[in-house]
Scaffold this motif. Structure first.
Motif, mmCIF file in Angstrom:
data_model
loop_
_atom_site.group_PDB
_atom_site.id
_atom_site.type_symbol
_atom_site.label_atom_id
_atom_site.label_comp_id
_atom_site.label_asym_id
_atom_site.label_seq_id
_atom_site.Cartn_x
_atom_site.Cartn_y
_atom_site.Cartn_z
ATOM 1 N N THR A 179 0.854 -1.171 0.048
ATOM 2 C CA THR A 179 -0.031 0.076 0.009
ATOM 3 C C THR A 179 0.810 1.097 0.033
ATOM 4 O O THR A 179 1.588 1.526 1.153
ATOM 5 N N ALA A 180 1.018 1.771 -1.194
ATOM 6 C CA ALA A 180 1.897 3.041 -1.311
ATOM 7 C C ALA A 180 1.367 4.114 -2.337
ATOM 8 O O ALA A 180 2.088 4.143 -3.465
ATOM 9 N N PRO A 181 0.132 4.281 -2.179
ATOM 10 C CA PRO A 181 -0.324 5.432 -3.121
ATOM 11 C C PRO A 181 0.615 6.942 -3.251
ATOM 12 O O PRO A 181 1.319 6.891 -2.274
ATOM 13 N N PRO A 182 0.297 7.803 -4.015
ATOM 14 C CA PRO A 182 0.896 8.875 -3.958
ATOM 15 C C PRO A 182 0.812 9.770 -2.913
ATOM 16 O O PRO A 182 1.768 10.170 -2.357
ATOM 17 N N GLU A 183 -0.363 9.639 -2.095
ATOM 18 C CA GLU A 183 -0.430 10.447 -0.888
ATOM 19 C C GLU A 183 0.238 9.809 0.016
ATOM 20 O O GLU A 183 1.021 10.656 1.207
#
Length: 357
Positions: A179-183
């Motif tokens: 889990t490493a979205p841009p935000e």
């Protein structure tokens, strides 16, 4: 080295932008890979593989392909896919050099086997020219904001680690392994910036966790005991960077297994109270003997399941000093980033203190 540690947050932002420009955010994967293979030279690549393995957990096995060769020079290293690797597997290549012909050969081998190949390499490098658009996707490695560092420090430096790791985290987020979205990556960059402010050279030792840890490790054999999925890779990287940058030995183990595996060290020649029988011998010509110091690292509180109390009791029962490091509240990636930043700064301070004047 201090500048590299301070600029880790900037490298994360630049690397995330490069990943977006390379089209990682637009990928529409058909499913998760069966396994993730990681290849690359040196401390940075081993750290990337270790961290990805901890973050992916049970989602997919993460296997580092170790190089072989007669020397550590880029031209002498070779990598080979395991026999089982095929079209359902993902090969990640991470290199701060990009001149290794062995990595280009590995990418070609993976392409023939049907593996998906994604590499992070310097913009103008032979590897990028050999892989990009033909055998796979290449994301340009985020350069240092104020120029590249010496080869002596770049491979183990914190900026290099984040420049290689960040695009791969963005990719693995798209395929559902982490889990490493841009935000989330932006929060990681912010946490690295805040930690750099706390650990910078202008901050006094008493309020600087990295300087405090470095001072505590002076003339000691660090026993790095870790607790938590993310803390394990941090401890192993800390030991590797202490060795590579500062020439200092350190041992690492995960709790609770660390207690029996390192317990004898606390009662042997490295114990704080150990002293040879001949108390009256001439010590003028003798160097300082390393004494064990336990460093407890964990990524977040674990409640009643923690082995911390037993670790403290064992260490203090042998008069062994204890240092403790725990991140502030936040997500898993933020906690990981803070621990990495503090230990990277501490390793740099130990390296600077150990250099001859």
């Amino acid at each position: 080295m201090l500048r590299g540690a301070a600029e880790a947050g900037a490298r994360v932002r630049t690397a995330a932008r490069h990943a977006a420009e390379a089209g990682i955010g637009n990928l529409a994967p058909e499913g998760r890979p069966r396994a993730v293979l990681v290849a690359g030279p040196g401390t940075a690549a081993s750290g990337v593989a270790d961290l990805i393995g901890a973050l992916a957990g049970a989602a997919a096995p993460v296997v580092r392909i170790h190089p072989t060769g007669v020397a550590p020079a880029p031209g002498a290293l070779r990598w080979a896919l395991p026999g089982w690797a095929g079209s359902v597997d993902l090969l990640l290549i991470a290199t701060a050099d990009g001149s290794e012909p062995g990595l280009a050969l590995l990418a070609e081998q993976a392409y023939r086997r049907g593996c998906t190949v994604v590499a992070v390499a310097p913009t103008r490098s032979p590897l990028r020219e050999a892989v990009d658009g033909v055998h796979g996707l290449v994301v340009p490695m985020a350069a240092a904001p104020h120029g590249e560092y010496d080869a002596e420090t770049s491979a183990a430096g914190p900026g290099t680690l984040w420049a290689l790791l960040t695009p791969l985290l963005a990719l693995l987020d798209r395929v559902g392994l982490v889990t490493a979205p841009p935000e989330e990556l932006e929060k990681v960059a912010d946490r690295l910036d805040r930690t750099a402010e706390r650990c910078g050279p202008a901050i006094a030792t008493y309020s600087n966790p990295a300087k405090t840890l470095a001072a505590e490790l002076a003339d000691s054999l660090p026993l790095l005991w870790t607790e938590g999925d993310a803390a394990g890779p941090v401890g192993r990287r800390f030991a590797a960077v202490l060795s590579e940058l500062a020439g200092r030995p350190a041992l690492t183990a995960e709790l609770p297994e660390a207690l029996p595996s390192h317990g004898t060290l606390l009662a042997g020649d490295f114990a704080a109270g150990a002293d040879p029988d001949d108390f009256f011998r001439d010590r003028v010509e003798e160097g300082e003997t390393l004494r064990a110091r336990v460093v407890l690292l964990r990524d977040r509180p674990t409640g009643g399941l923690s082995a911390y109390p037993a670790a403290r009791e064992l260490a203090l029962g042998h008069d062994t000093p204890v240092s403790e490091l725990e991140p502030e509240q936040g997500g898993e990636l933020e906690a990981l980033a803070e621990l990495l930043a503090i230990t990277d700064f501490a390793a740099v301070y130990v390296a600077l203190a150990s250099r001859p004047t």
